[in-house]
Design an enzyme around this catalytic site. Structure first.
Site, PDB file in Angstrom:
ATOM      1  N   ARG A   1      16.240  38.834  55.150  1.00 25.03           N
ATOM      2  CA  ARG A   1      15.045  39.297  55.845  1.00 25.03           C
ATOM      3  C   ARG A   1      14.687  40.658  55.262  1.00 25.03           C
ATOM      4  O   ARG A   1      15.527  41.333  54.680  1.00 25.03           O
ATOM      5  CB  ARG A   1      15.290  39.523  57.341  1.00 25.03           C
ATOM      6  CG  ARG A   1      16.413  38.727  57.943  1.00 25.03           C
ATOM      7  CD  ARG A   1      16.719  39.165  59.371  1.00 25.03           C
ATOM      8  NE  ARG A   1      17.311  40.501  59.446  1.00 25.03           N
ATOM      9  CZ  ARG A   1      16.834  41.491  60.174  1.00 25.03           C
ATOM     10  NH1 ARG A   1      15.744  41.345  60.890  1.00 25.03           N
ATOM     11  NH2 ARG A   1      17.433  42.675  60.196  1.00 25.03           N
TER      12      ARG A   1
ATOM     13  N   ARG B   1       8.763  47.292  60.804  1.00 27.71           N
ATOM     14  CA  ARG B   1       8.565  47.631  62.213  1.00 27.71           C
ATOM     15  C   ARG B   1       7.114  48.045  62.419  1.00 27.71           C
ATOM     16  O   ARG B   1       6.630  48.913  61.700  1.00 27.71           O
ATOM     17  CB  ARG B   1       9.455  48.800  62.601  1.00 27.71           C
ATOM     18  CG  ARG B   1      10.904  48.426  62.574  1.00 27.71           C
ATOM     19  CD  ARG B   1      11.701  49.601  63.112  1.00 27.71           C
ATOM     20  NE  ARG B   1      13.105  49.397  62.850  1.00 27.71           N
ATOM     21  CZ  ARG B   1      13.989  50.372  62.735  1.00 27.71           C
ATOM     22  NH1 ARG B   1      13.592  51.630  62.886  1.00 27.71           N
ATOM     23  NH2 ARG B   1      15.243  50.101  62.498  1.00 27.71           N
TER      24      ARG B   1
ATOM     25  N   ARG C   1      29.954  44.371  43.205  1.00 24.58           N
ATOM     26  CA  ARG C   1      29.188  45.484  42.660  1.00 24.58           C
ATOM     27  C   ARG C   1      29.955  46.761  42.937  1.00 24.58           C
ATOM     28  O   ARG C   1      30.651  46.866  43.948  1.00 24.58           O
ATOM     29  CB  ARG C   1      27.812  45.576  43.323  1.00 24.58           C
ATOM     30  CG  ARG C   1      26.784  44.655  42.681  1.00 24.58           C
ATOM     31  CD  ARG C   1      25.368  45.024  43.076  1.00 24.58           C
ATOM     32  NE  ARG C   1      25.161  45.033  44.505  1.00 24.58           N
ATOM     33  CZ  ARG C   1      24.736  46.075  45.202  1.00 24.58           C
ATOM     34  NH1 ARG C   1      24.460  47.229  44.609  1.00 24.58           N
ATOM     35  NH2 ARG C   1      24.552  45.985  46.510  1.00 24.58           N
TER      36      ARG C   1
ATOM     37  N   ARG D   1      19.839  56.524  44.864  1.00 26.79           N
ATOM     38  CA  ARG D   1      19.596  57.449  45.980  1.00 26.79           C
ATOM     39  C   ARG D   1      20.393  58.734  45.800  1.00 26.79           C
ATOM     40  O   ARG D   1      21.324  58.792  44.996  1.00 26.79           O
ATOM     41  CB  ARG D   1      19.905  56.799  47.329  1.00 26.79           C
ATOM     42  CG  ARG D   1      21.219  56.069  47.374  1.00 26.79           C
ATOM     43  CD  ARG D   1      21.363  55.309  48.690  1.00 26.79           C
ATOM     44  NE  ARG D   1      22.698  54.714  48.801  1.00 26.79           N
ATOM     45  CZ  ARG D   1      23.175  54.134  49.886  1.00 26.79           C
ATOM     46  NH1 ARG D   1      22.442  54.046  50.987  1.00 26.79           N
ATOM     47  NH2 ARG D   1      24.396  53.613  49.900  1.00 26.79           N
TER      48      ARG D   1
ATOM     49  N   GLU E   1      23.697  58.498  43.340  1.00 25.41           N
ATOM     50  CA  GLU E   1      24.409  57.210  43.394  1.00 25.41           C
ATOM     51  C   GLU E   1      23.786  56.236  42.402  1.00 25.41           C
ATOM     52  O   GLU E   1      22.576  56.066  42.365  1.00 25.41           O
ATOM     53  CB  GLU E   1      24.277  56.680  44.822  1.00 25.41           C
ATOM     54  CG  GLU E   1      25.152  55.510  45.147  1.00 25.41           C
ATOM     55  CD  GLU E   1      25.092  55.166  46.634  1.00 25.41           C
ATOM     56  OE1 GLU E   1      25.347  56.061  47.472  1.00 25.41           O
ATOM     57  OE2 GLU E   1      24.772  54.018  46.956  1.00 25.41           O
TER      58      GLU E   1
ATOM     59  N   TYR F   1      31.602  42.026  53.101  1.00 20.51           N
ATOM     60  CA  TYR F   1      31.167  43.370  53.449  1.00 20.51           C
ATOM     61  C   TYR F   1      31.353  43.548  54.954  1.00 20.51           C
ATOM     62  O   TYR F   1      30.800  42.790  55.747  1.00 20.51           O
ATOM     63  CB  TYR F   1      29.699  43.635  53.072  1.00 20.51           C
ATOM     64  CG  TYR F   1      29.338  45.039  53.513  1.00 20.51           C
ATOM     65  CD1 TYR F   1      29.659  46.129  52.724  1.00 20.51           C
ATOM     66  CD2 TYR F   1      28.762  45.261  54.756  1.00 20.51           C
ATOM     67  CE1 TYR F   1      29.407  47.423  53.164  1.00 20.51           C
ATOM     68  CE2 TYR F   1      28.511  46.547  55.203  1.00 20.51           C
ATOM     69  CZ  TYR F   1      28.830  47.620  54.398  1.00 20.51           C
ATOM     70  OH  TYR F   1      28.602  48.900  54.847  1.00 20.51           O
TER      71      TYR F   1
ATOM     72  N   ASP G   1      31.097  46.467  58.026  1.00 14.62           N
ATOM     73  CA  ASP G   1      30.909  47.830  58.484  1.00 14.62           C
ATOM     74  C   ASP G   1      32.193  48.287  59.165  1.00 14.62           C
ATOM     75  O   ASP G   1      33.017  47.460  59.564  1.00 14.62           O
ATOM     76  CB  ASP G   1      29.731  47.894  59.474  1.00 14.62           C
ATOM     77  CG  ASP G   1      28.405  48.119  58.773  1.00 14.62           C
ATOM     78  OD1 ASP G   1      28.393  48.795  57.725  1.00 14.62           O
ATOM     79  OD2 ASP G   1      27.380  47.620  59.278  1.00 14.62           O
TER      80      ASP G   1
HETATM   81  P1  FDA Z   1      39.300  49.766  52.809  1.00 13.59           P
HETATM   82  O1  FDA Z   1      38.803  49.453  51.461  1.00 13.59           O
HETATM   83  O2  FDA Z   1      38.781  50.944  53.496  1.00 13.59           O
HETATM   84  O3  FDA Z   1      40.884  49.927  52.731  1.00 13.59           O
HETATM   85  C1  FDA Z   1      41.683  49.110  51.913  1.00 13.59           C
HETATM   86  C2  FDA Z   1      42.862  49.941  51.433  1.00 13.59           C
HETATM   87  O4  FDA Z   1      43.794  49.085  50.760  1.00 13.59           O
HETATM   88  C3  FDA Z   1      42.476  51.021  50.435  1.00 13.59           C
HETATM   89  O5  FDA Z   1      42.908  52.284  50.903  1.00 13.59           O
HETATM   90  C4  FDA Z   1      43.196  50.611  49.161  1.00 13.59           C
HETATM   91  O6  FDA Z   1      43.657  51.719  48.406  1.00 13.59           O
HETATM   92  C5  FDA Z   1      44.355  49.807  49.707  1.00 13.59           C
HETATM   93  N1  FDA Z   1      44.920  48.864  48.723  1.00 13.59           N
HETATM   94  C6  FDA Z   1      44.264  47.941  47.984  1.00 13.59           C
HETATM   95  N2  FDA Z   1      45.128  47.292  47.176  1.00 13.59           N
HETATM   96  C7  FDA Z   1      46.354  47.803  47.415  1.00 13.59           C
HETATM   97  C8  FDA Z   1      47.647  47.570  46.878  1.00 13.59           C
HETATM   98  N3  FDA Z   1      47.846  46.653  45.919  1.00 13.59           N
HETATM   99  N4  FDA Z   1      48.685  48.287  47.328  1.00 13.59           N
HETATM  100  C9  FDA Z   1      48.500  49.251  48.296  1.00 13.59           C
HETATM  101  N5  FDA Z   1      47.298  49.516  48.837  1.00 13.59           N
HETATM  102  C10 FDA Z   1      46.237  48.806  48.398  1.00 13.59           C
HETATM  103  N6  FDA Z   1      30.539  51.085  57.064  1.00 13.59           N
HETATM  104  C11 FDA Z   1      29.847  51.578  58.114  1.00 13.59           C
HETATM  105  O7  FDA Z   1      30.131  51.198  59.248  1.00 13.59           O
HETATM  106  N7  FDA Z   1      28.845  52.499  57.899  1.00 13.59           N
HETATM  107  C12 FDA Z   1      28.520  52.938  56.662  1.00 13.59           C
HETATM  108  O8  FDA Z   1      27.609  53.758  56.509  1.00 13.59           O
HETATM  109  C13 FDA Z   1      29.256  52.432  55.552  1.00 13.59           C
HETATM  110  N8  FDA Z   1      28.954  52.851  54.293  1.00 13.59           N
HETATM  111  C14 FDA Z   1      29.598  52.273  53.224  1.00 13.59           C
HETATM  112  C15 FDA Z   1      29.227  52.645  51.945  1.00 13.59           C
HETATM  113  C16 FDA Z   1      29.835  52.047  50.859  1.00 13.59           C
HETATM  114  C17 FDA Z   1      29.430  52.441  49.464  1.00 13.59           C
HETATM  115  C18 FDA Z   1      30.808  51.043  51.054  1.00 13.59           C
HETATM  116  C19 FDA Z   1      31.433  50.319  49.904  1.00 13.59           C
HETATM  117  C20 FDA Z   1      31.199  50.695  52.340  1.00 13.59           C
HETATM  118  C21 FDA Z   1      30.588  51.301  53.437  1.00 13.59           C
HETATM  119  N9  FDA Z   1      30.971  50.974  54.733  1.00 13.59           N
HETATM  120  C22 FDA Z   1      30.273  51.492  55.792  1.00 13.59           C
HETATM  121  C23 FDA Z   1      32.054  50.002  54.989  1.00 13.59           C
HETATM  122  C24 FDA Z   1      33.433  50.625  55.169  1.00 13.59           C
HETATM  123  O9  FDA Z   1      33.801  51.286  53.979  1.00 13.59           O
HETATM  124  C25 FDA Z   1      34.413  49.506  55.515  1.00 13.59           C
HETATM  125  O10 FDA Z   1      34.111  49.011  56.790  1.00 13.59           O
HETATM  126  C26 FDA Z   1      35.854  49.919  55.532  1.00 13.59           C
HETATM  127  O11 FDA Z   1      36.209  50.484  54.313  1.00 13.59           O
HETATM  128  C27 FDA Z   1      36.715  48.689  55.768  1.00 13.59           C
HETATM  129  O12 FDA Z   1      38.042  49.052  55.902  1.00 13.59           O
HETATM  130  P2  FDA Z   1      39.181  48.168  55.254  1.00 13.59           P
HETATM  131  O13 FDA Z   1      40.434  48.696  55.840  1.00 13.59           O
HETATM  132  O14 FDA Z   1      38.902  46.740  55.400  1.00 13.59           O
HETATM  133  O15 FDA Z   1      39.098  48.451  53.671  1.00 13.59           O
END
Ligand code: FDA
Length: 388
Positions: free
Chosen positions: A176, A180, A254, A285, A308, A359, A361
């Site tokens: 979508r 607004r 990405r 941005r 970015e 993805y 949040d």
């Molecule tokens: P996350 O990626 O945070 O943690 C995974 C961890 O596992 C990492 O620390 C990594 O180092 C570790 N790991 C991986 N492989 C490993 C290995 N082999 N051994 C040991 N450790 C390992 N959300 C939101 O609510 N508002 C927002 O504005 C944004 N903005 C945003 C911007 C961008 C650019 C991105 C990419 C994402 C967001 N998010 C967001 C989403 C947010 O980043 C997301 O919800 C959390 O990171 C998810 O947490 P996780 O624990 O799932 O993964």
């Protein structure tokens, strides 16, 4: 250190939520392993050294949720400011308000429209294509908002995000495009929104601060898994394809590149995020981090901006957004089967954005970790038996 009852791989919001619940609600010992040199996964933030301005190291993070349980849960660890996110966009030398709203439309077409007039105008312009028959992203976008708004606010930005002509992108990339027909330009519609008062890292550290939780940083799970007790249950939040040795192939992501600069002025752009819609500007941005915390006493003679850039991830890049092509989805199917088997046979559960290739949040990562705790982890420790 004593034998853990649970190993959590990854100290992001998913892993820390599981660890916190198991430590405090079940009184069990949790070992949290992270390959990075800091806690918190992608939500980690740190003061930029020259200015002290808090920078979200892996891209800007705005907390918002309508989930009552998640909101109650997170408030145990941090207070929130009343920050409300707004986004603006520069196109051909003019600055517009996003998401597309009545102000954007009036400004773009250079005249005042009532909500009904604006709605009729956009509907007429959107008539160029039928949404159901759109052959690519461009046609789909035009079928939703019409060509003029598409060309101004979507075409260049999307092309930069995907490094691909919108006519070569599948229509399914966009579901979508909200417009607004009011002057409301709040970015999020959720009940609760704000930023952690003393920063993300303080919040994340408080979640891990418990005698039952040991955090081991700079430690890659794949380097130490053979040294861990083989029967200890594990919650894995790293990349699912890597866990299975890329048996079904690599999943596509990405990534983003960030260019940080300290400028010798108080204010660069007057707001926290400015999109750049023109194709010729190479970045998508600019974030100016002081604006996330207007309540803080930041320096008046310096500011931090982060440009970015978006591109396809290569091996070794940080995976940020799942691409989710039909090929990716087929691979994911296979990894899900392997994961179900791993849960049954080896007591390994997969969660978080990398462990599920989704993805999420922050509030979704936390909510889904709370569900995993309720539905799978607590019953496992209460009743014994399988984790699956
Ligand atoms: P996350 O990626 O945070 O943690 C995974 C961890 O596992 C990492 O620390 C990594 O180092 C570790 N790991 C991986 N492989 C490993 C290995 N082999 N051994 C040991 N450790 C390992 N959300 C939101 O609510 N508002 C927002 O504005 C944004 N903005 C945003 C911007 C961008 C650019 C991105 C990419 C994402 C967001 N998010 C967001 C989403 C947010 O980043 C997301 O919800 C959390 O990171 C998810 O947490 P996780 O624990 O799932 O993964």
């Amino acid at each position: 250190s004593p034998r853990p009852d649970l190993v959590v791989v990854g100290s992001g919001f998913f892993g820390l939520t599981v660890a916190e619940r198991v430590a405090t609600q079940l009184g069990k010992r949790v070992l949290v392993i992270d390959r990075r040199d800091h806690i918190g996964g992608n939500a980690y933030s740190a003061p930029e050294p020259e200015t002290g301005i808090e920078v979200h190291v892996y891209g800007a993070h705005l907390f918002h949720t309508s989930n009552e349980r998640v909101w109650q849960y997170v408030n145990q660890f941090t207070e929130f400011t009343n920050y409300q996110h707004k986004v603006y966009s520069i196109y051909q030398g003019q600055t517009y308000s996003l998401p597309m709203n009545l102000a954007t439309i009036c400004q773009y077409f250079g005249k005042s429209f009532s909500p009904a007039e604006a709605r009729a105008l956009v509907a007429e312009q959107a008539g160029e294509f039928d949404t159901a028959e759109a052959a690519n992203l461009e046609e789909k976008a035009i079928s939703l908002i019409g060509r003029p708004l598409y060309e101004a606010f979507i075409r260049g930005y999307t092309k930069k995000q995907w490094q691909t002509e919108p006519t070569d992108l599948p229509a399914a990339v966009i579901a979508r495009l909200p417009v607004r027909y009011t002057f409301d330009n709040r970015y999020f519609n959720d009940t609760y929104e704000g930023l952690p008062k003393d920063g993300y890292t303080a919040w994340l550290q408080r979640m891990a601060d418990h005698p039952n939780i040991e955090v081991r940083l700079d430690t890659d799970y794949f380097d130490v898994r053979d040294e861990l007790p083989s029967d200890v249950p594990t919650v894995f939040t790293g990349p699912i394809d890597k866990y299975f040795g890329y048996e079904a192939g690599e999943l596509g992501w990405r990534t983003l590149d960030f260019e940080t600069e300290v400028l010798p002025i108080e204010d660069f752009q007057g707001t926290s995020v400015m999109n750049y819609a023109d194709e010729e500007v190479p970045y998508t941005r600019i974030h100016e981090f002081r604006h996330f915390h207007p309540e803080r006493d930041y320096p008046k003679d310096k500011t931090v901006v982060v440009r970015e850039y978006s591109r396809f991830a290569q091996t070794g890049d940080e995976p940020y957004y799942p691409i989710n092509t039909p090929e990716d989805r087929a691979k994911l199917e296979r990894y899900r089967e392997l994961a179900a088997k791993e849960a049954a046979e080896k007591r390994v559960l997969f969660g978080g954005r990398l462990g599920t290739y989704k993805y999420l949040d922050m509030h979704m990562a936390i909510g889904s970790a709370l569900s995993m705790f309720d539905n799978r982890i607590r019953p496992f420790f209460d009743d014994g038996g399988a984790l699956d």
